[in-house]
Design a protein around this motif. Structure first.
Motif, PDB file in Angstrom:
ATOM      1  N   SER A   1      11.825  15.961  13.307  1.00 16.07           N
ATOM      2  CA  SER A   1      12.359  14.605  13.247  1.00 16.07           C
ATOM      3  C   SER A   1      12.379  14.099  14.681  1.00 16.07           C
ATOM      4  O   SER A   1      13.227  14.500  15.483  1.00 16.07           O
ATOM      5  CB  SER A   1      13.775  14.595  12.655  1.00 16.07           C
ATOM      6  N   LEU A   2      11.428  13.233  15.007  1.00 17.27           N
ATOM      7  CA  LEU A   2      11.240  12.797  16.384  1.00 17.27           C
ATOM      8  C   LEU A   2      11.318  11.272  16.494  1.00 17.27           C
ATOM      9  O   LEU A   2      10.891  10.558  15.581  1.00 17.27           O
ATOM     10  CB  LEU A   2       9.883  13.278  16.918  1.00 17.27           C
ATOM     11  N   PRO A   3      11.815  10.782  17.609  1.00 18.78           N
ATOM     12  CA  PRO A   3      11.890   9.331  17.808  1.00 18.78           C
ATOM     13  C   PRO A   3      10.510   8.738  18.086  1.00 18.78           C
ATOM     14  O   PRO A   3       9.626   9.398  18.631  1.00 18.78           O
ATOM     15  CB  PRO A   3      12.811   9.190  19.020  1.00 18.78           C
ATOM     16  N   VAL A   4      10.372   7.477  17.701  1.00 19.36           N
ATOM     17  CA  VAL A   4       9.148   6.732  17.995  1.00 19.36           C
ATOM     18  C   VAL A   4       9.195   6.293  19.454  1.00 19.36           C
ATOM     19  O   VAL A   4      10.224   5.794  19.928  1.00 19.36           O
ATOM     20  CB  VAL A   4       9.025   5.516  17.059  1.00 19.36           C
ATOM     21  N   LEU A   5       8.110   6.475  20.153  1.00 16.23           N
ATOM     22  CA  LEU A   5       8.069   6.149  21.577  1.00 16.23           C
ATOM     23  C   LEU A   5       8.421   4.685  21.829  1.00 16.23           C
ATOM     24  O   LEU A   5       9.184   4.372  22.751  1.00 16.23           O
ATOM     25  CB  LEU A   5       6.667   6.445  22.132  1.00 16.23           C
ATOM     26  N   HIS A   6       7.891   3.791  21.014  1.00 11.49           N
ATOM     27  CA  HIS A   6       8.096   2.363  21.240  1.00 11.49           C
ATOM     28  C   HIS A   6       9.453   1.872  20.755  1.00 11.49           C
ATOM     29  O   HIS A   6       9.878   0.778  21.124  1.00 11.49           O
ATOM     30  CB  HIS A   6       6.985   1.563  20.558  1.00 11.49           C
ATOM     31  N   ASP A   7      10.119   2.667  19.917  1.00 13.34           N
ATOM     32  CA  ASP A   7      11.434   2.288  19.410  1.00 13.34           C
ATOM     33  C   ASP A   7      12.222   3.572  19.136  1.00 13.34           C
ATOM     34  O   ASP A   7      12.218   4.081  18.010  1.00 13.34           O
ATOM     35  CB  ASP A   7      11.304   1.452  18.134  1.00 13.34           C
ATOM     36  N   PRO A   8      12.876   4.128  20.142  1.00 15.44           N
ATOM     37  CA  PRO A   8      13.555   5.421  20.001  1.00 15.44           C
ATOM     38  C   PRO A   8      14.629   5.467  18.916  1.00 15.44           C
ATOM     39  O   PRO A   8      15.036   6.561  18.509  1.00 15.44           O
ATOM     40  CB  PRO A   8      14.176   5.636  21.401  1.00 15.44           C
ATOM     41  N   LYS A   9      15.081   4.303  18.460  1.00 14.76           N
ATOM     42  CA  LYS A   9      16.096   4.310  17.401  1.00 14.76           C
ATOM     43  C   LYS A   9      15.484   4.702  16.056  1.00 14.76           C
ATOM     44  O   LYS A   9      16.200   5.084  15.140  1.00 14.76           O
ATOM     45  CB  LYS A   9      16.735   2.923  17.292  1.00 14.76           C
ATOM     46  N   VAL A  10      14.169   4.605  15.947  1.00 15.19           N
ATOM     47  CA  VAL A  10      13.472   4.959  14.712  1.00 15.19           C
ATOM     48  C   VAL A  10      13.008   6.413  14.787  1.00 15.19           C
ATOM     49  O   VAL A  10      12.359   6.811  15.759  1.00 15.19           O
ATOM     50  CB  VAL A  10      12.253   4.039  14.472  1.00 15.19           C
TER      51      VAL A  10
END
Length: 208
Positions: free
Chosen positions: A61-70
């Protein structure tokens, strides 16, 4: 004064066993050198076996680089094959393979998932802005903990995962056009043949 015995003037010779062992060692060393030379010209010289081949991709479960909240999980990526490409803005070899990955991504044949490894977020975003973003989504593993489960030892590395989440192929090193044509695409064709063509990829929402 004592007179030296005749035997003391004879040259000392190595035992036959030592000579044989030395010869075998020399032949073995030459063999290893010749093998290394023969491997250096092969397209798969950077291809390393992976314990994950034929097994389920590690859960993450990893954050999206462009939107770490996702956050994106391994389960969300199931349903269609994807290529997971490990890269970092600090990696010069990643820059070499980037145009080849970009051209392949433009075919929209398979989802390209970026795996940004041990990188500074601002540097990674700037890198993609300068070189272009071929990825459907970029996952960020800044601390590199999840990479341990994947057996990632360096960048770049590339994995092909099928729709059920099984790792089907791995390559360590920069993807060249030869590697693309002779390894990745044939591996993808095999996966496509098994599922009877392309499947619609699940929607990940905010990806870039």
């Amino acid at each position: 004064m004592s007179t030296p015995s005749p035997d003391s003037n004879k040259p000392h010779r190595l035992p036959p066993v030592a000579i044989i062992l030395g010869a075998l060692f020399f032949v073995g060393l030459i063999g290893l050198m010749l093998y290394g030379v023969s491997r250096s010209g092969r397209a798969d010289r950077d291809s390393l076996p992976s314990a994950l081949i034929g097994k389920q991709a590690p859960a993450f479960s990893l954050p999206v680089l462009h939107d770490p909240k996702v956050l994106v999980t391994d389960k969300q990526l199931r349903g269609a094959p994807y290529v997971l490409n490990v890269w970092g803005s600090w990696c010069p070899t990643c820059r070499d393979e980037h145009p080849i990955l970009t051209r392949f991504a433009e075919t929209k044949r398979v989802r390209m998932i970026g795996y940004n490894w041990k990188d500074n977020r601002e540097d990674a975003l700037r890198w993609l802005e300068q070189l272009g973003n071929p990825y459907m989504v970029v996952l960020a593993d800044e601390e590199g903990r999840t990479a341990l489960d994947w057996g990632i030892a360096a960048a770049p590395e590339t994995f092909l995962v099928d729709g059920s989440g099984t790792v089907r192929w791995k390559y360590s090193g920069a993807i060249t056009q030869q590697v693309m044509d002779q390894q990745l695409i044939p591996a993808l064709e095999k996966v496509e043949a098994e599922i009877g063509g392309r499947h619609t990829a699940p929607d990940l929402g905010t990806a870039r």
